[in-house]
Design a protein around this motif. Sequence first.
Motif, PDB file in Angstrom:
ATOM      1  N   TYR A 163       5.049  -3.091   5.096  1.00 40.01           N
ATOM      2  CA  TYR A 163       5.393  -3.923   6.255  1.00 40.01           C
ATOM      3  C   TYR A 163       4.318  -4.988   6.439  1.00 40.01           C
ATOM      4  N   ALA A 164       4.679  -6.239   6.232  1.00 42.46           N
ATOM      5  CA  ALA A 164       3.734  -7.345   6.371  1.00 42.46           C
ATOM      6  C   ALA A 164       3.663  -7.738   7.847  1.00 42.46           C
ATOM      7  N   THR A 165       2.454  -7.634   8.410  1.00 44.37           N
ATOM      8  CA  THR A 165       2.266  -7.919   9.832  1.00 44.37           C
ATOM      9  C   THR A 165       0.837  -8.347  10.104  1.00 44.37           C
ATOM     10  N   THR A 166       0.667  -9.201  11.070  1.00 40.16           N
ATOM     11  CA  THR A 166      -0.683  -9.597  11.477  1.00 40.16           C
ATOM     12  C   THR A 166      -1.393  -8.458  12.203  1.00 40.16           C
ATOM     13  N   LYS A 167      -0.695  -7.392  12.522  1.00 41.56           N
ATOM     14  CA  LYS A 167      -1.263  -6.265  13.278  1.00 41.56           C
ATOM     15  C   LYS A 167      -1.818  -5.154  12.394  1.00 41.56           C
ATOM     16  N   ALA A 168      -1.760  -5.318  11.076  1.00 47.37           N
ATOM     17  CA  ALA A 168      -2.200  -4.268  10.153  1.00 47.37           C
ATOM     18  C   ALA A 168      -3.723  -4.182  10.091  1.00 47.37           C
ATOM     19  N   HIS A 169      -4.202  -3.004   9.707  1.00 42.82           N
ATOM     20  CA  HIS A 169      -5.639  -2.776   9.543  1.00 42.82           C
ATOM     21  C   HIS A 169      -6.114  -3.076   8.124  1.00 42.82           C
ATOM     22  N   LYS A 170      -5.212  -3.034   7.146  1.00 49.89           N
ATOM     23  CA  LYS A 170      -5.621  -3.297   5.768  1.00 49.89           C
ATOM     24  C   LYS A 170      -4.906  -4.520   5.222  1.00 49.89           C
ATOM     25  N   THR A 171      -5.530  -5.129   4.223  1.00 47.92           N
ATOM     26  CA  THR A 171      -4.957  -6.347   3.647  1.00 47.92           C
ATOM     27  C   THR A 171      -4.021  -6.014   2.488  1.00 47.92           C
ATOM     28  N   HIS A 172      -3.260  -7.014   2.098  1.00 43.40           N
ATOM     29  CA  HIS A 172      -2.297  -6.853   1.002  1.00 43.40           C
ATOM     30  C   HIS A 172      -2.981  -6.621  -0.342  1.00 43.40           C
ATOM     31  N   THR A 173      -4.259  -6.913  -0.446  1.00 41.89           N
ATOM     32  CA  THR A 173      -4.979  -6.686  -1.704  1.00 41.89           C
ATOM     33  C   THR A 173      -5.621  -5.296  -1.757  1.00 41.89           C
ATOM     34  N   GLU A 174      -5.540  -4.540  -0.687  1.00 47.69           N
ATOM     35  CA  GLU A 174      -6.133  -3.203  -0.644  1.00 47.69           C
ATOM     36  C   GLU A 174      -5.150  -2.097  -1.005  1.00 47.69           C
ATOM     37  N   VAL A 175      -3.914  -2.455  -1.297  1.00 51.58           N
ATOM     38  CA  VAL A 175      -2.897  -1.453  -1.630  1.00 51.58           C
ATOM     39  C   VAL A 175      -2.431  -1.659  -3.062  1.00 51.58           C
ATOM     40  N   GLU A 177       0.613   3.308   8.271  1.00 51.73           N
ATOM     41  CA  GLU A 177      -0.113   3.412   6.994  1.00 51.73           C
ATOM     42  C   GLU A 177       0.444   2.474   5.920  1.00 51.73           C
ATOM     43  N   GLN A 178       1.666   2.000   6.095  1.00 56.08           N
ATOM     44  CA  GLN A 178       2.271   1.084   5.130  1.00 56.08           C
ATOM     45  C   GLN A 178       2.203  -0.363   5.606  1.00 56.08           C
ATOM     46  N   CYS A 179       1.468  -0.619   6.676  1.00 57.68           N
ATOM     47  CA  CYS A 179       1.342  -1.982   7.193  1.00 57.68           C
ATOM     48  C   CYS A 179       0.213  -2.717   6.477  1.00 57.68           C
ATOM     49  N   ILE A 180       0.494  -3.963   6.082  1.00 57.38           N
ATOM     50  CA  ILE A 180      -0.475  -4.792   5.374  1.00 57.38           C
ATOM     51  C   ILE A 180      -0.507  -6.175   6.005  1.00 57.38           C
ATOM     52  N   ARG A 181      -1.628  -6.865   5.810  1.00 61.89           N
ATOM     53  CA  ARG A 181      -1.766  -8.205   6.368  1.00 61.89           C
ATOM     54  C   ARG A 181      -2.409  -9.140   5.363  1.00 61.89           C
ATOM     55  N   ILE A 194       2.075 -12.472  -0.828  1.00 60.01           N
ATOM     56  CA  ILE A 194       2.094 -11.019  -1.042  1.00 60.01           C
ATOM     57  C   ILE A 194       2.878 -10.658  -2.294  1.00 60.01           C
ATOM     58  N   LEU A 195       4.009 -11.311  -2.525  1.00 61.00           N
ATOM     59  CA  LEU A 195       4.808 -11.016  -3.717  1.00 61.00           C
ATOM     60  C   LEU A 195       4.015 -11.293  -4.989  1.00 61.00           C
ATOM     61  N   TYR A 196       3.329 -12.409  -5.052  1.00 57.26           N
ATOM     62  CA  TYR A 196       2.569 -12.717  -6.262  1.00 57.26           C
ATOM     63  C   TYR A 196       1.369 -11.792  -6.438  1.00 57.26           C
ATOM     64  N   GLU A 197       0.790 -11.284  -5.363  1.00 55.53           N
ATOM     65  CA  GLU A 197      -0.259 -10.268  -5.508  1.00 55.53           C
ATOM     66  C   GLU A 197       0.343  -8.993  -6.096  1.00 55.53           C
ATOM     67  N   ALA A 198       1.504  -8.593  -5.596  1.00 58.47           N
ATOM     68  CA  ALA A 198       2.169  -7.394  -6.127  1.00 58.47           C
ATOM     69  C   ALA A 198       2.479  -7.571  -7.616  1.00 58.47           C
ATOM     70  N   LEU A 199       2.974  -8.729  -7.984  1.00 59.85           N
ATOM     71  CA  LEU A 199       3.295  -8.991  -9.390  1.00 59.85           C
ATOM     72  C   LEU A 199       2.033  -9.109 -10.247  1.00 59.85           C
ATOM     73  N   ARG A 200       0.959  -9.667  -9.704  1.00 59.68           N
ATOM     74  CA  ARG A 200      -0.314  -9.752 -10.438  1.00 59.68           C
ATOM     75  C   ARG A 200      -0.805  -8.354 -10.777  1.00 59.68           C
ATOM     76  N   GLN A 201      -0.682  -7.429  -9.824  1.00 63.35           N
ATOM     77  CA  GLN A 201      -1.115  -6.055 -10.061  1.00 63.35           C
ATOM     78  C   GLN A 201      -0.342  -5.407 -11.207  1.00 63.35           C
TER      79      GLN A 201
END
Length: 170
Positions: free
Chosen positions: A82-94, A121-125, A144-151
């Motif tokens: 779940y992409a949200t500005t309210k998340a505790h972790k960033t999209h690069t930490e998952v 726990e599934q929230c990312i920012r 976020i999509l390109y980070e997922a694909l880069r991984q």
Amino acid sequence: MNIVLHEPEIPFNTGAIGRTCVATKSTLHLIKPYGFILNDKNIKKAGMDYWPLLKLREYISYEEFMAGVEEERKIALPKVWYATTKAHKTHTEVSFSPNDYIVFGKESAGIPEEILVDNEEQCIRIPMLEEARSLNLSNSVAIILYEALRQQDFPFLSKEGALHHLQWKE
């Protein structure tokens, strides 16, 4: 990958996201209600001639979408992010997997708070200045999509281009 738009409001964003999905071999999932008519000319303008190539799935509600995810979990093990500005972790930490879903909320309000609380726990920012409310939806999807694909080492995507050496006449 699977991109999910929960109640999108702006047709141009949805069209641009559809184009990004086509370019990345991702599926676009749209959860109703929309703030526009799906065949809106602005969607076609932003999505250009890519729109007919889009893998598109529509749902009448978030509950119907989640029922479809539960069915897929019998075959694969996708996570729902779940992409949200309210998340505790960033999209690069998952760690993203090929069949994961990334949910984005509507432009004016984001993902409903009750969904976020149930899935904290599934929230990312995406990191940004505290004073910034948010990024544009289509930009957020691309980041976020390109980070997922880069991984995943950009599966199915061409990683090399070619320059056409033009000879200039003087």
